[in-house]
Design an enzyme around this catalytic site. Structure first.
Site, PDB file in Angstrom:
ATOM      1  N   HIS A   1      -3.736  -5.548   1.250  1.00 40.94           N
ATOM      2  CA  HIS A   1      -3.417  -5.871   2.639  1.00 40.94           C
ATOM      3  C   HIS A   1      -3.807  -7.322   2.913  1.00 40.94           C
ATOM      4  CE1 HIS A   1      -2.327  -1.869   4.017  1.00 40.94           C
ATOM      5  NE2 HIS A   1      -3.379  -1.377   3.389  1.00 40.94           N
TER       6      HIS A   1
ATOM      7  N   CYS B   1       0.837  -1.205   0.000  1.00 43.76           N
ATOM      8  CA  CYS B   1       0.000   0.000   0.000  1.00 43.76           C
ATOM      9  C   CYS B   1       0.875   1.259   0.000  1.00 43.76           C
ATOM     10  CB  CYS B   1      -0.968  -0.040   1.181  1.00 43.76           C
ATOM     11  SG  CYS B   1      -2.381   1.082   0.994  1.00 43.76           S
TER      12      CYS B   1
END
Length: 501
Positions: free
Chosen positions: A442, A334
């Protein structure tokens, strides 16, 4: 519903989250339907539920312990610190603004209490035969905050919960912790405390018998358990505790450096790697020496541009570039992937540094040909993908980001998409820059086959044999850890005083 139970602590880090998880799993074993709930949590370690709502990871863990799917109603108010005494405010899974510490309770107390009651009503309607297991926050007797309390005694009194007070003996001063907390409670509040629990006790339990007897005689409240010290099974809720985690593994064969960013978020992404017996994680802070680990991971960040600034100012950014150019493995998750790109623009100031003019975008580490622009709307969803790198594997996880990353025009020949959805992440084909890759997913390391495929790339470079890839996902290991936690809890804690039996 059955009478709610509540786990309070004498301080932050006393062990409330794990004791709540243990209590949930034990009640589940006894045939109950425990429902975890924390009215307000402050954490950047988040989870995204099936509806696309954000919640604290600790409440997701407690939901799994309770045998339930996590849902944001279990944590209706989430505060995500973003520096300068400012936090993003999440209500029922959705961002509703930002708040400064000095004005938070003045501006957000009433809306917060409203959504807490709304979430409680929803859960009570959904689980009519369940039992709420509430977790407090910090200490319940912060005198300057009690008038605007959303999480501790206000909730306990509102629901008439039976409360367990947890104290961490490892920190020292456990008697002062307990006696001081109880002395600051009003008589009507003290009546709610049905048991005391000593957490993280080292040594033989009988050595605490005298202290146990003294506490019960002085307080009139039973000490219902003395939990032994357990090597931390799950990530701490506070990223400040990360460097105090496990020591060196005797059987480790590869070392992975993880950058401990100032605004680190979603560090539970690394938990499956912690659980790998042959992997040693080494947390590296800006200003320290990176060295030559077998791989480097840049995890998520709540303030990506600010953390990138920190890497550059400290010299850790240039160390990372040198490491990659020498053939090292670098993986970004991310915000970590965004930092690996060419430019990052934040015209709305969402990630720590405002860049109103695209031409003034902040330079990234330039290890992946990506340009990222941060936008108001946040990507929030669970997703499943088929990876193409390092090999074919089914993976699942969640997206949680403001940034929109695009490949630089003409760079498609220099990178490969990681998965069937090209926007999930990319890997560089430029061998002169090492094996550099990044993803928006994630939870990528929770996928057992994919994690082992990635580790085997690193092992091959070291001349080590491949690890088996036909393994279960981390959720099965998590179940085993939750059962282990509940086994110890059941052995050392008598919950009958809490249940009124």
């Amino acid at each position: 519903m059955s009478t709610p139970l509540m786990v309070l602590g004498t301080s932050s880090g006393a062990g409330k989250s794990l004791m709540s998880a243990a209590l949930c799993r034990l009640l589940l074993r006894q045939g109950e339907t425990p429902i975890p709930f924390k009215g307000q949590n402050m954490s950047n370690n988040a989870w995204v539920d099936e509806s696309g709502g954000e919640m604290a990871y600790s409440q997701a863990l407690q939901a799994w312990a309770a045998g339930l799917k996590p849902q944001c109603a279990m944590n209706p108010v989430l505060l995500k610190p973003q520096g300068d005494s400012t936090s993003e405010v999440i209500h029922l899974g959705q961002s509703v603004g930002t708040a400064r510490a000095e004005t938070y309770y003045e501006q957000w107390f009433r809306p917060g209490w409203s959504v807490i009651r709304e979430a409680l009503k929803d859960l009570q309607c959904s689980y009519t035969h369940g039992r709420l297991v509430l977790e407090g926050a910090g200490s319940p007797v912060e005198v300057n905050l009690q008038r605007r309390d959303l999480t501790n005694l206000r909730l306990a009194q509102f629901l008439r919960a039976r409360c367990l007070l947890v104290a961490d003996i490892e920190r020292g001063g456990v008697f002062a912790q307990i006696m001081g907390t109880l002395s600051l409670l009003k008589p009507v509040e003290k009546q709610l405390i049905r048991g005391l629990l000593i957490n993280r006790f080292r040594g033989r339990r009988e050595l605490f018998d005298e202290g146990r007897d003294w506490l019960e005689a002085e307080t009139g409240i039973p000490v219902i358990g003395v939990m032994p010290w357990l090597e931390e099974l799950f990530p701490p809720e506070d990223s400040l505790d990360l460097l105090e985690r496990r020591g060196k593994k005797n059987d480790a064969e590869i070392e992975i450096a993880v950058l401990k960013l100032p605004s680190l978020s979603n560090f539970s992404d690394l938990d499956p790697l912690e659980a790998e017996p042959t992997v040693q994680l080494r947390w590296v802070e800006p200003g320290t020496f990176l060295g030559m680990p077998d791989a480097v991971i840049i995890p998520g960040s709540k303030q990506t541009l600010r953390d990138l600034n920190s890497l550059n100012r400290s010299g850790l950014g240039s160390q990372l570039q040198t490491y990659a150019q020498s053939g090292g493995h670098v993986f970004g998750i991310c915000g970590g992937m965004q930092m690996l790109g060419r430019t990052l623009a934040d015209p709305l100031g969402l990630e720590g540094v405002t860049t109103t003019d695209p031409s003034s975008s902040m330079a990234g580490l330039n290890l992946l040909p990506l340009d990222t622009v941060f936008k108001r709307n946040k990507a929030l969803s669970q997703c499943q993908r088929i990876t193409q790198w390092p090999d074919n594997a089914k993976v699942k996880g969640f997206e949680l980001h403001h940034g929109n990353s695009q490949l630089i025009q003409g760079s498609h020949e220099s990178v490969l998409p990681m998965a069937d959805d090209p926007s999930m992440g990319w890997v560089s084909k430029n061998e002169s820059c090492g094996q550099v890759a990044g993803t928006y997913l994630h939870g990528i390391f929770e996928n057992g086959r994919w994690r082992r495929l990635w580790l085997n790339l690193i092992r091959k470079q070291k001349g080590l044999a491949d690890l088996p890839t036909d393994i279960s996902n981390h959720e099965q290991q998590r179940e085993q850890l939750l059962n282990r936690l509940a086994d110890v809890f059941e052995e050392h804690v008598n919950i009958n005083p809490l249940l009124g039996t």
